[in-house]
Design a protein around this motif. Structure first.
Motif, PDB file in Angstrom:
ATOM      1  N   HIS A 271       0.846  -1.189   0.000  1.00  0.00           N
ATOM      2  CA  HIS A 271       0.000   0.000   0.000  1.00  0.00           C
ATOM      3  C   HIS A 271       0.880   1.237   0.000  1.00  0.00           C
ATOM      4  CE1 HIS A 271      -3.487  -2.537   0.688  1.00  0.00           C
ATOM      5  NE2 HIS A 271      -2.840  -3.124   1.672  1.00  0.00           N
ATOM      6  N   ALA A 272       1.683   1.402  -1.053  1.00  0.00           N
ATOM      7  CA  ALA A 272       2.609   2.525  -1.112  1.00  0.00           C
ATOM      8  C   ALA A 272       1.857   3.836  -1.292  1.00  0.00           C
ATOM      9  CB  ALA A 272       3.587   2.331  -2.268  1.00  0.00           C
ATOM     10  N   ALA A 273       2.217   4.817  -0.478  1.00  0.00           N
ATOM     11  CA  ALA A 273       1.641   6.148  -0.638  1.00  0.00           C
ATOM     12  C   ALA A 273       2.383   6.919  -1.709  1.00  0.00           C
ATOM     13  CB  ALA A 273       1.717   6.899   0.694  1.00  0.00           C
ATOM     14  N   GLY A 274       3.568   6.471  -2.066  1.00  0.00           N
ATOM     15  CA  GLY A 274       4.338   7.129  -3.103  1.00  0.00           C
ATOM     16  C   GLY A 274       5.826   7.021  -2.833  1.00  0.00           C
ATOM     17  N   TYR A 275       6.585   7.927  -3.437  1.00  0.00           N
ATOM     18  CA  TYR A 275       8.035   7.924  -3.308  1.00  0.00           C
ATOM     19  C   TYR A 275       8.508   9.341  -3.009  1.00  0.00           C
ATOM     20  CZ  TYR A 275       7.620   3.306  -5.310  1.00  0.00           C
ATOM     21  OH  TYR A 275       7.267   2.005  -5.534  1.00  0.00           O
TER      22      TYR A 275
ATOM     23  N   CYS B 276      17.350   8.249  -0.311  1.00  0.00           N
ATOM     24  CA  CYS B 276      17.335   8.599  -1.735  1.00  0.00           C
ATOM     25  C   CYS B 276      16.192   7.869  -2.433  1.00  0.00           C
ATOM     26  CB  CYS B 276      18.660   8.228  -2.386  1.00  0.00           C
ATOM     27  SG  CYS B 276      18.915   8.993  -4.000  1.00  0.00           S
ATOM     28  N   GLY B 277      15.106   8.571  -2.722  1.00  0.00           N
ATOM     29  CA  GLY B 277      13.991   7.983  -3.458  1.00  0.00           C
ATOM     30  C   GLY B 277      13.250   6.911  -2.696  1.00  0.00           C
ATOM     31  N   GLU B 278      13.064   7.084  -1.377  1.00  0.00           N
ATOM     32  CA  GLU B 278      12.430   6.038  -0.576  1.00  0.00           C
ATOM     33  C   GLU B 278      10.965   5.827  -0.966  1.00  0.00           C
ATOM     34  OE1 GLU B 278      13.910   8.645   0.692  1.00  0.00           O
ATOM     35  OE2 GLU B 278      15.519   8.014   2.036  1.00  0.00           O
ATOM     36  N   ALA B 279      10.568   4.564  -1.013  1.00  0.00           N
ATOM     37  CA  ALA B 279       9.151   4.242  -1.114  1.00  0.00           C
ATOM     38  C   ALA B 279       8.539   4.466   0.254  1.00  0.00           C
ATOM     39  CB  ALA B 279       8.960   2.786  -1.540  1.00  0.00           C
ATOM     40  N   VAL B 280       7.357   5.053   0.301  1.00  0.00           N
ATOM     41  CA  VAL B 280       6.697   5.385   1.556  1.00  0.00           C
ATOM     42  C   VAL B 280       5.365   4.669   1.625  1.00  0.00           C
ATOM     43  CG1 VAL B 280       5.760   7.263   2.967  1.00  0.00           C
ATOM     44  CG2 VAL B 280       7.838   7.624   1.644  1.00  0.00           C
TER      45      VAL B 280
END
Length: 223
Positions: free
Chosen positions: A29-33, A168-172
């Motif tokens: 359920h990624a909220a984004g990056y 650096c560019g973490e998936a959240v």
């Protein structure tokens, strides 16, 4: 079946397996990056850059922008909030032989976009007029007005003017109460509205092609 067709089959299978593995590694359920996006000026508006700042070569009179944000999907308005106004930003910088002038906008985003324990160093975008060599890149222009810069091993831009301090560019991943927590460090991001794919997606695609090319090359050597 020839050795070449066998290699082609192995390439397709390997690429598909790698794509499946990348998909499985993404949070459910990624909220984004959370990352720095790169923008170029086009008719007075920002458009998502189709290449990274290290390879883009803006012309004299162009503007480039950088925005740090948590991008949830392609509809996110993560463009820099200051306009790409070269005339205003570079009003006091004249043209000289052998150089070019590039207007640079750096938008550190909002507190809600910041990694845990950090806050944007400035609440408003900063601007600067970079004078670089005629063959200078977007990265050269950025380095002329905002330091220090931080890159990862794949040349992805991770930090501008010391922000953020790490990551650096973490998936959240989205939390039940609407908060967000860092899930992984895969530098992948959603495609932006009005522009091309993010650097992370291009890097991922390049990895698949590189692995495939290596497999074909090895199979031909054996043949």
């Amino acid at each position: 079946m020839t050795r070449r067709s066998t290699a082609a089959g192995a390439l397709a299978t390997g690429a598909a397996g790698l794509l499946l593995a990348l998909g499985a590694a993404a949070p459910a359920h990624a909220a984004g990056y959370r990352y720095w996006s790169f923008w170029e000026s086009d008719a007075g508006k920002w458009t998502y850059a189709t290449q990274g700042p290290a390879t883009a070569r803006p012309a004299d009179g162009d503007a480039i922008g950088f925005r740090f944000a948590l991008s949830e999907d392609s509809a996110d308005a993560t463009r820099p909030t200051a306009a790409p106004d070269f005339a205003a930003i570079c009003a006091d910088v004249g043209k000289t032989a052998g150089t070019k002038r590039i207007a640079v906008v750096v938008d550190f985003g909002t507190p809600k976009d910041a990694p845990a324990g950090e806050t944007p160093p400035k609440t408003a975008p900063t601007t600067g007029c970079a004078r670089v060599a005629e063959n200078g890149t977007g990265a050269d222009a950025l380095a002329a007005v905002a330091t220090p810069l931080r890159y990862d091993s794949s040349a992805m831009l991770c930090g501008i003017a010391g922000y953020p301090k790490q990551g650096c560019g973490e998936a959240v991943a989205g939390a039940p109460d609407g908060a967000a927590t860092s899930a992984t460090s895969a530098p992948k991001a959603a495609e932006e509205d009005g522009g091309g794919p993010s650097l992370g997606l291009l890097v991922g695609g390049g990895a698949v092609l590189a692995l495939g090319a290596a497999a074909v090359w090895k199979s031909r050597r054996r043949a």
